[in-house]
Design a protein around this motif. Sequence first.
Motif, PDB file in Angstrom:
ATOM      1  N   ALA A  62     -61.004 -94.123   4.012  1.00  0.00           N
ATOM      2  CA  ALA A  62     -62.443 -94.941   4.149  1.00  0.00           C
ATOM      3  C   ALA A  62     -62.405 -96.058   5.947  1.00  0.00           C
ATOM      4  O   ALA A  62     -63.395 -95.072   6.838  1.00  0.00           O
ATOM      5  N   SER A  63     -61.228 -95.480   6.140  1.00  0.00           N
ATOM      6  CA  SER A  63     -61.020 -96.690   7.632  1.00  0.00           C
ATOM      7  C   SER A  63     -61.234 -95.123   8.758  1.00  0.00           C
ATOM      8  O   SER A  63     -61.266 -95.122  10.039  1.00  0.00           O
ATOM      9  N   LEU A  64     -61.088 -93.691   8.145  1.00  0.00           N
ATOM     10  CA  LEU A  64     -60.496 -92.775   9.516  1.00  0.00           C
ATOM     11  C   LEU A  64     -61.706 -92.520  10.312  1.00  0.00           C
ATOM     12  O   LEU A  64     -62.912 -92.304   9.329  1.00  0.00           O
ATOM     13  N   PRO A  65     -61.585 -92.552  11.624  1.00  0.00           N
ATOM     14  CA  PRO A  65     -62.713 -92.142  12.421  1.00  0.00           C
ATOM     15  C   PRO A  65     -63.182 -90.566  11.978  1.00  0.00           C
ATOM     16  O   PRO A  65     -65.109 -90.239  12.074  1.00  0.00           O
TER      17      PRO A  65
ATOM     18  N   CYS B 150     -63.839 -89.382   9.146  1.00  0.00           N
ATOM     19  CA  CYS B 150     -64.840 -89.411   7.842  1.00  0.00           C
ATOM     20  C   CYS B 150     -65.493 -89.938   8.280  1.00  0.00           C
ATOM     21  O   CYS B 150     -67.496 -89.949   7.700  1.00  0.00           O
ATOM     22  N   ARG B 151     -65.891 -91.614   8.946  1.00  0.00           N
ATOM     23  CA  ARG B 151     -66.943 -91.680   9.880  1.00  0.00           C
ATOM     24  C   ARG B 151     -68.183 -90.598  10.749  1.00  0.00           C
ATOM     25  O   ARG B 151     -68.929 -90.768  10.237  1.00  0.00           O
TER      26      ARG B 151
ATOM     27  N   GLU C  43     -56.868 -95.979   0.733  1.00  0.00           N
ATOM     28  CA  GLU C  43     -57.256 -97.171   1.862  1.00  0.00           C
ATOM     29  C   GLU C  43     -57.077 -96.471   2.597  1.00  0.00           C
ATOM     30  O   GLU C  43     -57.881 -97.515   3.902  1.00  0.00           O
ATOM     31  N   VAL C  44     -56.701 -95.978   2.997  1.00  0.00           N
ATOM     32  CA  VAL C  44     -56.953 -95.288   4.725  1.00  0.00           C
ATOM     33  C   VAL C  44     -58.402 -94.703   5.167  1.00  0.00           C
ATOM     34  O   VAL C  44     -58.370 -94.624   6.189  1.00  0.00           O
TER      35      VAL C  44
ATOM     36  N   ASN D 274     -55.107 -91.186  11.802  1.00  0.00           N
ATOM     37  CA  ASN D 274     -56.510 -91.134  12.468  1.00  0.00           C
ATOM     38  C   ASN D 274     -57.383 -89.392  13.159  1.00  0.00           C
ATOM     39  O   ASN D 274     -57.983 -89.705  12.559  1.00  0.00           O
TER      40      ASN D 274
END
Length: 423
Positions: A387-390, A392-393, A384-385, A240
């Motif tokens: 895209a779900s990183l805070p 990156c969001r 796959e990790v 993260n």
Amino acid sequence: MQEHLLLQVQTSRAQVHQELKEREDVEKELGLVKGWIQDTRGLLLSPTADLDSLLQELEVFISRRQSVERMTELQQSKYQDLQSGLPSEISMQLAEVALALGSAEDQVTLLLELSRLQDIEAKLKSISDKLENKAGDLKEAKEETKSLCEECESCGCSLAELGVAVQEFGEQNPLLCKQLGDAVAKLTELQLHTAQQARDRVNRLKKAEKQVEEYQSMKKFILGWIEKAEALISGNIIWNSASQLQEQIRAHQSLLRECRGLHGDLEVMGEREAQLADVLKTEGWSQQVKHLSRCTEELQQSAKTRLQSLQDAAKDMLRLEAEVKNLHAAVDQIQVTLASPDLNKLSLREQLTQRQHLLVEMESFKQQVAAVQRCQSALRLPEEVVASLPICRTAQTLQQEASQLQHTTIQQCNILQEVYSHQ
């Protein structure tokens, strides 16, 4: 007168017959004893004669000897009453039988003592063989060695008692005494050698106890490290943030620092296994050391690989976080300026100029967004990790906000310009 003489003759004849009969009985009894002695010598010479048989024969010898002694006393007493000497043929036979009995009894005694010595010799050889055996367990080896030491000491006491008995026996039987004395001396030497062998084993086991303790201590530490390494390496990585990655980096570095001495410990364990092979069955220990060595090597390599991945990811994450932070600061600054009450107090001309100036500043958003995207695409993380990183969001949200700010500001400038042109 004739009747008196006749009576004397008859009496003398009866006495002669009685004497002859008694002599015949004595000779018959002595003949039986001689025959028994002859038969018994065959048993004494038999290699299969056991201790119980010899003890029984000794009791019979003693009984026979006592019987012959009583017979001799009776014959001597009878002829003494007759005021005559014991006939030479009877005296010789009694003496011959007594001598034969004494000789045979001495032989039985010798065989008994030699049998006891053979038992002690067999026991000492058995103790010596057992002292050379290897035990599967140190505690078992110590208990067995203690028991063997006690047995060896018991043999020494028995030999000492036999030595005293031989000396006493030697006063009457010097020739037999020498034979027994030589046997006792030989066995005493064997007993002393076996006792030294037992002491040496006790000392080796004391040394082995320390070596086993060292081996088990190192084994316990290595197994603890393996358990810790397996738990760390099998756990999921938390991608993260750079700070979380740094925590995991420190954990892996600490694990690798701890394993620096493991190779040396495994070498020492191998040395201890070789040393302990002298007294213990350590066939499985070598395989154990090899297994631990293989496990630690594999886990160490896995930890190094993961550490490198974490360090690469942390570097990339730090750069991405820095670019996102810069973009976030720029967006916040524009938002604060646009929301300032002071801006609305300015004249239309000044408001237009101010917003146009802000639009120029917003051109840097493109470079900052591009930098963020470059860092994002360069992340050395599983796809796959990402895209779900805070982070990156957050970057995506900031890009949308920056685009929206530009769009809103352009609209405001167009409105202000149109209003200003109609004045």
